[in-house]
Design an enzyme around this catalytic site. Structure first.
Site, PDB file in Angstrom:
ATOM      1  CG  ASN A 236       5.664  -1.076   9.386  1.00 54.26           C
ATOM      2  OD1 ASN A 236       6.609  -1.007  10.148  1.00 54.26           O
ATOM      3  ND2 ASN A 236       4.947  -0.039   9.021  1.00 54.26           N
TER       4      ASN A 236
ATOM      5  N   GLY B 269       4.895  -1.176   5.048  1.00 53.03           N
ATOM      6  CA  GLY B 269       5.906  -0.159   5.328  1.00 53.03           C
ATOM      7  C   GLY B 269       6.203   0.533   4.012  1.00 53.03           C
TER       8      GLY B 269
ATOM      9  CG  ASN C 267       4.364  -1.242   0.729  1.00 55.43           C
ATOM     10  OD1 ASN C 267       4.548  -2.436   0.955  1.00 55.43           O
ATOM     11  ND2 ASN C 267       3.409  -0.543   1.320  1.00 55.43           N
TER      12      ASN C 267
ATOM     13  CG  ASN D  96      -0.271  12.587  -0.827  1.00 51.16           C
ATOM     14  OD1 ASN D  96      -0.007  13.682  -0.332  1.00 51.16           O
ATOM     15  ND2 ASN D  96      -0.610  11.533  -0.103  1.00 51.16           N
TER      16      ASN D  96
ATOM     17  CG  ASP E 241      -7.206  -1.452  -1.046  1.00 45.70           C
ATOM     18  OD1 ASP E 241      -7.299  -0.295  -0.594  1.00 45.70           O
ATOM     19  OD2 ASP E 241      -6.504  -2.333  -0.514  1.00 45.70           O
TER      20      ASP E 241
ATOM     21  CG  ASP F 128       3.903   3.089  -0.644  1.00 44.33           C
ATOM     22  OD1 ASP F 128       4.310   4.262  -0.502  1.00 44.33           O
ATOM     23  OD2 ASP F 128       3.453   2.401   0.292  1.00 44.33           O
TER      24      ASP F 128
ATOM     25  CB  ALA G 263      -1.121  -0.227  -7.273  1.00 41.00           C
TER      26      ALA G 263
ATOM     27  N   GLY H 179      -4.925  -4.658  -1.037  1.00 39.14           N
ATOM     28  CA  GLY H 179      -3.651  -4.679  -0.321  1.00 39.14           C
ATOM     29  C   GLY H 179      -2.656  -3.685  -0.884  1.00 39.14           C
TER      30      GLY H 179
HETATM   31  P1  ADP Z   1      -1.506   8.493  -2.320  1.00 40.58           P
HETATM   32  O1  ADP Z   1      -2.077   7.112  -2.380  1.00 40.58           O
HETATM   33  O2  ADP Z   1      -0.092   8.546  -1.864  1.00 40.58           O
HETATM   34  O3  ADP Z   1      -2.390   9.511  -1.674  1.00 40.58           O
HETATM   35  P2  ADP Z   1      -2.517   9.196  -4.950  1.00 40.58           P
HETATM   36  O4  ADP Z   1      -3.894   8.987  -4.421  1.00 40.58           O
HETATM   37  O5  ADP Z   1      -2.239  10.497  -5.612  1.00 40.58           O
HETATM   38  O6  ADP Z   1      -1.385   8.952  -3.860  1.00 40.58           O
HETATM   39  O7  ADP Z   1      -2.247   8.011  -5.979  1.00 40.58           O
HETATM   40  C1  ADP Z   1      -0.973   7.759  -6.524  1.00 40.58           C
HETATM   41  C2  ADP Z   1      -1.077   7.427  -8.001  1.00 40.58           C
HETATM   42  O8  ADP Z   1      -1.851   6.207  -8.169  1.00 40.58           O
HETATM   43  C3  ADP Z   1      -1.804   8.471  -8.856  1.00 40.58           C
HETATM   44  O9  ADP Z   1      -0.896   9.472  -9.297  1.00 40.58           O
HETATM   45  C4  ADP Z   1      -2.328   7.612  -9.999  1.00 40.58           C
HETATM   46  O10 ADP Z   1      -1.282   7.340 -10.918  1.00 40.58           O
HETATM   47  C5  ADP Z   1      -2.705   6.308  -9.297  1.00 40.58           C
HETATM   48  N1  ADP Z   1      -4.108   6.320  -8.832  1.00 40.58           N
HETATM   49  C6  ADP Z   1      -4.558   6.513  -7.573  1.00 40.58           C
HETATM   50  N2  ADP Z   1      -5.908   6.473  -7.509  1.00 40.58           N
HETATM   51  C7  ADP Z   1      -6.323   6.229  -8.771  1.00 40.58           C
HETATM   52  C8  ADP Z   1      -7.631   6.071  -9.389  1.00 40.58           C
HETATM   53  N3  ADP Z   1      -8.759   6.154  -8.673  1.00 40.58           N
HETATM   54  N4  ADP Z   1      -7.668   5.831 -10.729  1.00 40.58           N
HETATM   55  C9  ADP Z   1      -6.537   5.753 -11.470  1.00 40.58           C
HETATM   56  N5  ADP Z   1      -5.300   5.897 -10.945  1.00 40.58           N
HETATM   57  C10 ADP Z   1      -5.178   6.129  -9.626  1.00 40.58           C
END
Ligand code: ADP
Length: 291
Positions: A16, A44, A48, A187, A234, A240, A268, A273
């Protein structure tokens, strides 16, 4: 980035253009307001995750569709620049998929997604089916027609290709699809929504946001990694980044892949972004080394 042991991954999914408008206040019906910024950002879940897998060192082929508009060209370039093979990318008549995102001064957003070309990924060709059969892993999400995901997963399942599914966004899925899935990446919300179905999947990886991630294997194998302490900017696209990094390292075993993906997901979150914040192999390795 290729290494002799890097797996070949076919990502079948969406691409996307995210049209992100920032405004202090969202307009009421019929009202016009002046916004403060605008950006176009490739997105998308499919694209990603393909970019994330490529940046982690996998050989990635993206199977999806762009429209014949200017966004389509930009999206194809973004995939190529990230090292994703676009030889299976279809260009169809009409508009590319877009997401119109309005973010207000409080950080609240409204999003309208128009599937566009993503809705036209139907009827897999023999070349596409052969690429799926030749790959080490097929990775799918749910932002393209479900019948195509099912056909691809079944075909991969008949071959020696591992079928990985990130069942997002949540939708009712045919039992046949679950029967073809080897690895599910979910998740917390998806883990709840699909709890009955996940019980039959051989390998399940649950992402737990700041708490890291957990693996459950069919023979009772369990493994988990704690979340990394990072300065979160963010969290968009963390899932992804995690998923792409996980499939890129899955052939090294669940504990190694989980640690790698957890680091990619955490990194990430430290930049703005989705596609733009996905870390590369060198960054992930450096963070793992430092930790
Ligand atoms: P989604 O974004 O699909 O809801 P999650 O929130 O579980 O998935 O995040 C995916 C992965 O990114 C987590 O398993 C972790 O490895 C990392 N992550 C996400 N948020 C954090 C955070 N606040 N601190 C550290 N790692 C994070």
């Amino acid at each position: 980035m290729d290494r002799p042991d890097s797996p070949t991954v076919v990502v079948l999914g969406s691409v996307n253009m995210d049209l992100v408008t920032s405004t202090a206040r969202r307009p009421a019906p019929g009202e016009t307001v002046l916004g403060t910024a605008f950006a176009t950002v490739p997105g998308g879940k499919g694209a990603n995750q393909a970019i994330a897998a490529a940046r982690s060192g996998a050989r990635v082929r993206f199977l999806g569709a762009i429209g014949d508009d200017a966004f389509g060209t930009e999206l194809a370039v973004a995939l190529s620049e990230a090292g994703v093979d676009t030889s299976l990318l279809r260009r169809v008549d009409g508009a590319s998929g877009i997401a119109t995102i309005v973010v207000d001064g409080t950080g609240e957003n409204n999003i309208i997604v128009v599937a566009g070309a993503n809705g036209r990924v139907t009827e897999l060709t023999n070349t596409e089916l052969a690429a799926i059969a030749d790959a080490d892993i097929l990775l799918c999400q749910l932002e393209i027609p479900i019948d195509t995901v099912l056909a691809a997963a079944r075909h991969a399942h008949k071959s020696a290709t591992v079928v990985a599914l990130n069942p997002s966004p949540v939708a009712p899925l045919p039992a046949d699809l679950w029967a073809a899935v080897d690895l599910a990446i979910v998740n917390s919300l998806e883990s709840e929504q699909y709890s009955a179905e996940l019980a039959q999947v051989a390998h399940v990886v649950r992402t737990l946001g700041r708490d890291g991630a957990a693996y459950l294997g069919e023979v009772g194998a369990e493994h988990s990694v704690a979340g990394l302490a990072v300065d979160v900017v963010d969290t968009t696209g963390a899932g992804d980044a995690f998923t792409g990094a996980l499939v890129a390292t899955w052939n090294q075993g669940a504990p190694t892949a989980l640690k790698w993906a957890n680091t990619a997901g955490a990194l990430a979150t430290t930049a703005l972004g989705a596609s733009s914040s996905i870390p590369c192999r060198r960054q992930i390795a450096a963070a793992l080394h430092a930790g």
